[in-house]
Structures are given as structure tokens and as C-alpha cells.
Scaffold this motif. Structure first.
Motif, mmCIF file in Angstrom:
data_model
loop_
_atom_site.group_PDB
_atom_site.id
_atom_site.type_symbol
_atom_site.label_atom_id
_atom_site.label_comp_id
_atom_site.label_asym_id
_atom_site.label_seq_id
_atom_site.Cartn_x
_atom_site.Cartn_y
_atom_site.Cartn_z
ATOM 1 N N ALA A 124 6.804 -11.591 2.994
ATOM 2 C CA ALA A 124 5.866 -10.506 3.295
ATOM 3 C C ALA A 124 6.413 -9.613 4.393
ATOM 4 O O ALA A 124 6.273 -8.376 4.351
ATOM 5 C CB ALA A 124 4.514 -11.091 3.709
ATOM 6 N N GLU A 125 7.049 -10.232 5.377
ATOM 7 C CA GLU A 125 7.656 -9.443 6.462
ATOM 8 C C GLU A 125 8.758 -8.536 5.918
ATOM 9 O O GLU A 125 8.904 -7.389 6.348
ATOM 10 C CB GLU A 125 8.231 -10.381 7.525
ATOM 11 N N ASP A 131 9.083 -1.233 3.414
ATOM 12 C CA ASP A 131 8.154 -0.092 3.425
ATOM 13 C C ASP A 131 8.420 0.797 4.634
ATOM 14 O O ASP A 131 8.500 2.029 4.517
ATOM 15 C CB ASP A 131 6.704 -0.581 3.459
ATOM 16 N N ALA A 132 8.543 0.168 5.800
ATOM 17 C CA ALA A 132 8.768 0.929 7.034
ATOM 18 C C ALA A 132 10.114 1.641 6.995
ATOM 19 O O ALA A 132 10.239 2.788 7.448
ATOM 20 C CB ALA A 132 8.707 -0.009 8.240
ATOM 21 N N CYS A 133 11.126 0.979 6.444
ATOM 22 C CA CYS A 133 12.449 1.578 6.339
ATOM 23 C C CYS A 133 12.421 2.799 5.427
ATOM 24 O O CYS A 133 13.009 3.836 5.752
ATOM 25 C CB CYS A 133 13.442 0.539 5.823
ATOM 26 N N GLU A 134 11.743 2.691 4.311
ATOM 27 C CA GLU A 134 11.650 3.821 3.374
ATOM 28 C C GLU A 134 10.947 5.007 4.021
ATOM 29 O O GLU A 134 11.369 6.168 3.862
ATOM 30 C CB GLU A 134 10.925 3.391 2.109
ATOM 31 N N ARG A 135 9.878 4.721 4.781
ATOM 32 C CA ARG A 135 9.174 5.819 5.456
ATOM 33 C C ARG A 135 10.062 6.465 6.513
ATOM 34 O O ARG A 135 10.093 7.699 6.651
ATOM 35 C CB ARG A 135 7.881 5.299 6.098
ATOM 36 N N LEU A 193 9.001 -7.273 2.858
ATOM 37 C CA LEU A 193 8.397 -6.161 2.120
ATOM 38 C C LEU A 193 7.836 -5.113 3.068
ATOM 39 O O LEU A 193 7.981 -3.900 2.831
ATOM 40 C CB LEU A 193 7.306 -6.687 1.197
ATOM 41 N N ASP A 194 7.190 -5.563 4.145
ATOM 42 C CA ASP A 194 6.681 -4.614 5.138
ATOM 43 C C ASP A 194 7.828 -3.852 5.790
ATOM 44 O O ASP A 194 7.731 -2.635 6.048
ATOM 45 C CB ASP A 194 5.883 -5.349 6.214
ATOM 46 N N ALA A 195 8.936 -4.553 6.066
ATOM 47 C CA ALA A 195 10.094 -3.910 6.688
ATOM 48 C C ALA A 195 10.707 -2.881 5.742
ATOM 49 O O ALA A 195 11.135 -1.801 6.178
ATOM 50 C CB ALA A 195 11.130 -4.954 7.084
ATOM 51 N N ARG A 249 8.391 -14.915 5.578
ATOM 52 C CA ARG A 249 9.451 -13.913 5.721
ATOM 53 C C ARG A 249 9.461 -12.933 4.545
ATOM 54 O O ARG A 249 9.918 -11.799 4.685
ATOM 55 C CB ARG A 249 10.817 -14.592 5.839
#
Length: 316
Positions: free
Chosen positions: A130-131, A137-141, A133-135, A128
Motif C-alpha cells: 500500500a505504501e 501516486d505521489a511520484c506521478e503527481r 502504491l501511495d508513493a 509496504r
């Protein structure tokens, strides 16, 4: 946790709680390992080490904080001897932040600590982490592409044009009959046996017995409900009137009341009554404006322990 039940409405509070948790955890690690920095210093110090002397504006843009927040943090770092303010060699009218030798030495000794933080976080959070951190990243973009305030205000502009509409009972809405009534019953009173019987079996106790359940819909959300129970021989009870506390002021209660009265007339009813409680002043007032007249005392053979209001419809 309570905040998790609020979903998007408490997103800022939930992230703030997580942020505080991680700040405190890393600070504890830094102290235990003898590191001379604080977790809140890390983004500025690391940026200055990786990029070199920079203005407060450049640092703020890079780490996603306000100019004011970075400026205040810079003051603390200057006091701690980690950072110095100096004239920008390319533009003498402005100053830049730069690491001091002490700051360089402090960061240079933190490699093992940072590696421990990375691996310890990964072990503690599991997949969770890593998930997450990926989330992030996606939220910031996503926020960079479409800022959240205009998106919310655009939705609000759409919603203010929506009207409440009332629909009759449908099995797909069944859970909302219980949910909405539980909300006010548990807040002000308690769920009595007679409530439980009706709320858990609206098809058998109400619709199948010649009555009706109505729901108020707003922009696809179920925001209110009420029931018309057939007592026999043309006698009907208006009951289980409930409007979600977050959607008051839209007129849902009155529309539900009008729908129930309209159904009573369509069925050729002879008497329509309701029982309530004097604590519910707003509801009692609405009933009076709709044509219900207060009777003396409680209704003989009342269904409810909480009932101290008995009203009979005498509208036109």
C-alpha cells in the motif's frame, strides 16, 4: 542488491526490474487461470472497456505510454481479435480503437482473477504494498507538476559553477578517509596492515603525530582525500591520495596535492616523499608535474608490499 546501492542513479533500472517481475507474475497467473489475455494488454483493454472507443492518442495520454507503444500494442490486440480499428463517427478522417465482442467476453470473465491479484499482491507485499502504491501516486503527481529532465538540468547548471575546495581534517569527515581509500585499494590491490592502521585511526596515526589529512569537497560532497604523515626529523610522507572515480576531471587530485605540499612547507619540512605503484599511471604523472622526482628502485624499508615507485619532492 547492487542496484539498490546506486539509489536514484538506477531508479529507472530498478523500476524496470520490478515491472518485469510483476508482468511475468501476472502472466503466469493469467495462464494458470485460463484467461485469454496478457498482462501488457490490460491497460489498453481496460481503458477501452471503461471509456469506450478512443484514439491511440487518447489511450496513450490516459495510460502514460508513448503513441508508438500504444499503436504497436493495438496491432497485437487487433491480431488477437480483442480490438478493432474503426472510423471515428465524429471525425471520419481518423480511426479509433474499440473492443470486439471477444474482447468484451474475455474481460467480463476476469473479475475473480483480478480480485485474486489484488488480494494476493496485498498479502505478498504486506503494508509496504500500500505504501508503494501511495508513493507511485505521489511520484506521478510530482512529475506532472515538475518534469524530471528540466529539474535535473537545472541542478546540473548549478553544479557546473561549483569549484572543488580543500579542507583540513575534521572528525565529521573521518569515515570518508576510509571509504575513498578503500575504493581504489580494493580495486587495484588489497588493504595491507599498514593501510588498515592508518585508515582506521587518522587522528592518532596522522593528525596527532604532527601530520594532516585533507579532504576535497564539491557541492557538499566529499570527493577526495590525502594525508601528510610526519615520519620524524622533518621527513614527511605524502600518502593515501584518493579521488572518487565519479568525480575525476574536476582537479580535485591536484588541489589536494597542492594543499599537502603547502602544509609541508608551512611545517618547515626537510624531505617529502611518496610511494606508489607503476600501474597508477595517472597519479604518477600528476606527482611528476607537481615536482616529485622518480628515484631508482623502491624505497629502502618501504611501508608497502605494492610499492614499486619511489618519488621525492624537489619542487620549488
Amino acid at each position: 542488491m547492487y542496484l539498490s546501492s546506486l539509489r536514484e542513479l538506477a531508479l529507472g533500472s530498478r523500476l524496470k526490474a520490478l515491472s518485469d517481475h510483476f508482468y511475468q507474475a501476472v502472466d503466469e497467473v493469467y495462464r494458470a487461470c485460463g484467461a485469454g489475455i496478457e498482462s501488457r494488454w490490460f491497460p489498453v483493454l481496460r481503458f477501452l472497456r471503461d471509456v469506450g472507443p478512443s484514439t491511440v492518442t487518447d489511450v496513450a495520454l490516459a495510460i502514460g505510454q508513448t503513441h508508438s507503444a500504444v499503436s504497436q500494442l493495438a496491432d497485437r490486440l487487433v491480431d488477437a481479435g480483442m480490438v478493432v480499428r474503426q472510423r471515428d463517427p465524429q471525425d471520419g478522417r481518423r480511426s479509433v480503437l474499440a473492443l470486439t465482442d471477444a474482447g468484451e467476453r474475455a474481460l467480463g470473465a476476469l473479475g475473480p482473477v483480478w480480485l485474486s491479484i489484488r488480494r494476493g499482491m496485498a498479502e505478498s507485499l504486506g503494508p509496504r504494498g500500500a505504501e508503494m502504491l501511495d508513493a507511485i501516486d505521489a511520484c506521478e503527481r510530482a512529475l506532472a507538476e515538475r518534469p524530471v529532465v528540466p529539474a535535473i538540468l537545472a541542478k546540473h547548471a548549478e553544479l557546473v559553477r561549483e569549484n572543488v575546495r580543500v579542507v583540513p581534517y575534521d572528525p565529521s569527515l573521518r569515515e570518508h578517509f576510509l571509504r575513498l581509500n578503500r575504493q581504489w585499494l580494493e580495486r587495484y590491490f588489497r588493504i595491507e596492515d599498514v593501510d588498515r592502521a592508518v585508515l582506521t585511526d587518522p587522528e592518532g596515526m596522522i593528525v596527532g603525530a604532527g601530520g594532516q589529512v585533507f579532504f576535497a569537497l564539491y557541492a557538499g560532497e566529499v570527493v577526495g582525500t590525502c594525508a601528510l604523515i610526519h615520519e620524524g626529523e622533518g621527513v614527511y610522507e605524502l600518502t593515501k591520495m584518493a579521488v572518487d572515480e565519479n568525480y575525476r576531471g574536476l582537479g580535485a587530485g591536484r588541489k589536494l596535492l597542492d594543499a599537502a605540499i603547502g602544509e609541508y612547507r608551512r611545517l618547515g619540512g626537510g624531505t617529502l616523499f611518496l610511494e606508489s605503484n607503476s600501474r597508477l599511471t595517472r597519479a604518477v604523472g600528476m606527482y611528476g608535474r607537481a615536482g616529485f622526482v622518480m628515484q631508482e628502485g623502491a624505497r629502502p624499508g618501504s611501508h608497502y608490499e605494492r610499492a614499486d615507485v619511489y618519488m621525492v619532492y624537489q619542487g620549488g
